[in-house]
Design an enzyme around this catalytic site. Structure first.
Site, PDB file in Angstrom:
ATOM      1  N   THR A 111     -46.183 -62.699   4.657  1.00  0.00           N
ATOM      2  CA  THR A 111     -45.285 -63.472   3.801  1.00  0.00           C
ATOM      3  C   THR A 111     -45.609 -64.958   3.964  1.00  0.00           C
ATOM      4  O   THR A 111     -46.078 -65.401   5.019  1.00  0.00           O
ATOM      5  CB  THR A 111     -43.801 -63.230   4.144  1.00  0.00           C
ATOM      6  OG1 THR A 111     -43.476 -63.847   5.402  1.00  0.00           O
ATOM      7  CG2 THR A 111     -43.495 -61.734   4.221  1.00  0.00           C
ATOM      8  N   GLY A 112     -45.382 -65.727   2.897  1.00  0.00           N
ATOM      9  CA  GLY A 112     -45.705 -67.153   2.950  1.00  0.00           C
ATOM     10  C   GLY A 112     -47.183 -67.385   3.164  1.00  0.00           C
ATOM     11  O   GLY A 112     -47.586 -68.217   3.990  1.00  0.00           O
ATOM     12  N   ALA A 113     -48.011 -66.651   2.403  1.00  0.00           N
ATOM     13  CA  ALA A 113     -49.453 -66.630   2.674  1.00  0.00           C
ATOM     14  C   ALA A 113     -50.269 -67.549   1.785  1.00  0.00           C
ATOM     15  O   ALA A 113     -51.494 -67.545   1.859  1.00  0.00           O
ATOM     16  CB  ALA A 113     -49.972 -65.195   2.513  1.00  0.00           C
TER      17      ALA A 113
ATOM     18  N   SER B  93     -50.425 -70.889   1.653  1.00  0.00           N
ATOM     19  CA  SER B  93     -50.822 -72.206   2.158  1.00  0.00           C
ATOM     20  C   SER B  93     -50.593 -72.257   3.663  1.00  0.00           C
ATOM     21  O   SER B  93     -50.035 -71.334   4.258  1.00  0.00           O
ATOM     22  CB  SER B  93     -50.016 -73.322   1.473  1.00  0.00           C
ATOM     23  OG  SER B  93     -48.633 -73.206   1.786  1.00  0.00           O
ATOM     24  N   GLY B  94     -51.028 -73.355   4.266  1.00  0.00           N
ATOM     25  CA  GLY B  94     -50.744 -73.611   5.668  1.00  0.00           C
ATOM     26  C   GLY B  94     -51.225 -72.535   6.618  1.00  0.00           C
ATOM     27  O   GLY B  94     -52.300 -71.947   6.460  1.00  0.00           O
ATOM     28  N   ILE B  95     -50.399 -72.243   7.615  1.00  0.00           N
ATOM     29  CA  ILE B  95     -50.751 -71.287   8.659  1.00  0.00           C
ATOM     30  C   ILE B  95     -50.973 -69.895   8.081  1.00  0.00           C
ATOM     31  O   ILE B  95     -51.884 -69.175   8.505  1.00  0.00           O
ATOM     32  CB  ILE B  95     -49.651 -71.269   9.737  1.00  0.00           C
ATOM     33  CG1 ILE B  95     -49.637 -72.598  10.502  1.00  0.00           C
ATOM     34  CG2 ILE B  95     -49.866 -70.117  10.721  1.00  0.00           C
ATOM     35  CD1 ILE B  95     -48.464 -72.745  11.445  1.00  0.00           C
TER      36      ILE B  95
ATOM     37  N   SER C 158     -40.698 -71.150  16.222  1.00  0.00           N
ATOM     38  CA  SER C 158     -40.922 -72.594  16.298  1.00  0.00           C
ATOM     39  C   SER C 158     -40.500 -73.122  17.661  1.00  0.00           C
ATOM     40  O   SER C 158     -39.624 -72.553  18.324  1.00  0.00           O
ATOM     41  CB  SER C 158     -40.112 -73.301  15.200  1.00  0.00           C
ATOM     42  OG  SER C 158     -40.165 -74.698  15.348  1.00  0.00           O
TER      43      SER C 158
ATOM     44  N   TYR D 101     -32.490 -74.958  10.326  1.00  0.00           N
ATOM     45  CA  TYR D 101     -33.847 -74.494  10.635  1.00  0.00           C
ATOM     46  C   TYR D 101     -33.950 -74.073  12.096  1.00  0.00           C
ATOM     47  O   TYR D 101     -34.429 -72.977  12.413  1.00  0.00           O
ATOM     48  CB  TYR D 101     -34.858 -75.593  10.326  1.00  0.00           C
ATOM     49  CG  TYR D 101     -36.292 -75.202  10.614  1.00  0.00           C
ATOM     50  CD1 TYR D 101     -37.021 -74.462   9.692  1.00  0.00           C
ATOM     51  CD2 TYR D 101     -36.913 -75.577  11.807  1.00  0.00           C
ATOM     52  CE1 TYR D 101     -38.340 -74.098   9.948  1.00  0.00           C
ATOM     53  CE2 TYR D 101     -38.216 -75.220  12.077  1.00  0.00           C
ATOM     54  CZ  TYR D 101     -38.931 -74.480  11.149  1.00  0.00           C
ATOM     55  OH  TYR D 101     -40.237 -74.117  11.414  1.00  0.00           O
TER      56      TYR D 101
END
Length: 306
Positions: A8-10, A12-14, A172, A194
């Site tokens: 998931t969230g693939a 951009s970024g990490i 995090s 967050y």
């Protein structure tokens, strides 16, 4: 042996760097599914991956973890496409409308807390949350609850005693016990949703192991360290480009003194990639696996209790 991985969230970024590293490690036997909210960006990410790995199997899945109906619809599509999942990387997350305390920042720069401040944002960041169409706090829904619903919906593809499956959460260093309240799990009454959602992620991973390990499903959490991504740049949207340019040498200097300043998405994805190569039964369910980088730029993974 085919390995099926959902991220998931693939786009951009990490998340995107992780996909690149997975394909570089095992192109032929990997079926990769990018679960993203924005399909335009997802298609661009897929094209970039296929440019580097033309024979790779890279599928797209539309999913917004902040909207429960989207998660359920996506889960139904996954069950239609696959008969099992080997890995789910629960990486999607948001930090909306961050408020930056300039005074606290400059005070911290000239104090002994400078490294902690940069690494965690402690004392300088608050966020203004919003409510989703489902009536949930957006940060809670996006970072935690949507992923939890996804896991529950995909249980038939994840729980097999003859072949383990693994959940890997992007947590995090900002996960802070002091801002989490079980009686206010959505953090409606606080200003650091967050941080609260990431600490709740750590707790949920422990609970999932207790509930699912006997069914062949294992859960781990990682901390990517301090990484320069779109989320990081979004913390200070009004900062002019030249100020970021001035800050970067400071960040590189700090990395000489602390291994948590991974800085690049590639280094930040180190623990995510490392866990892909481990047997989940051998991992410590009470550990958070940290991506770390030496002053010379060498990346490695190290577990810490939480």
């Amino acid at each position: 042996m085919t390995i099926v991985v959902l991220v998931t969230g693939a786009n951009s970024g990490i998340g995107l760097v992780l996909c690149e590293r997975l394909l570089s490690h095992n192109t032929d036997g990997l079926q990769l599914c990018l679960a993203c909210r924005n399909m335009g960006r997802a298609q661009a990410a897929r094209s970039a991956l296929l440019t580097s790995h033309p024979t790779a199997q890279v599928a797209l899945l539309q999913m917004d973890t902040s909207i429960i109906s989207s998660v359920i619809s996506a889960a139904q599509e996954v069950k239609h496409r696959y008969n099992r999942l080997d890995y789910i990387y629960l990486n999607a997350g948001i930090m909306p409308n961050p408020q930056f305390d300039v005074r606290a920042f400059f005070k911290g720069v000239f104090s002994s807390d400078i490294i902690t401040m940069f690494a965690t944002g402690k004392g300088i960041l608050t966020q203004k949350d919003s409510v989703t169409p489902d009536g949930l706090q957006e940060v809670f829904a996006t970072n935690l609850f949507g992923h939890f619903i996804l896991i529950r919906e995909l249980e038939p593809l994840l729980c097999h005693l003859d072949r383990t499956s693994q959940l890997i959460w992007t947590s995090s260093s900002n996960a802070n016990r002091s801002v989490f309240n079980l009686e206010d799990i959505q953090h409606q009454r606080g200003t650091q949703p967050y941080s609260s959602s990431k600490y709740a992620t750590d707790l949920l991973s422990l609970a999932l192991n207790t509930h699912y390990n006997k069914q062949g499903l294992y859960s781990s959490v990682i901390c990517p360290g301090f990484v320069m991504t779109n989320l990081t740049y979004g913390i200070l949207p009004s900062f002019p480009a030249f100020l970021w340019t001035l800050l970067m040498p400071v960040f590189w200097l700090i990395r000489v003194f602390t291994n948590t300043f991974t800085l690049t998405p590639y280094n930040g994805a180190e623990a995510l990639f490392w866990l892909f190569k481990q047997k989940p039964e051998s991992l410590d369910p009470r550990a958070k696996y940290h991506s770390l980088t030496s002053g010379l730029g060498n990346s490695y993974t190290q577990p810490h209790g939480y």
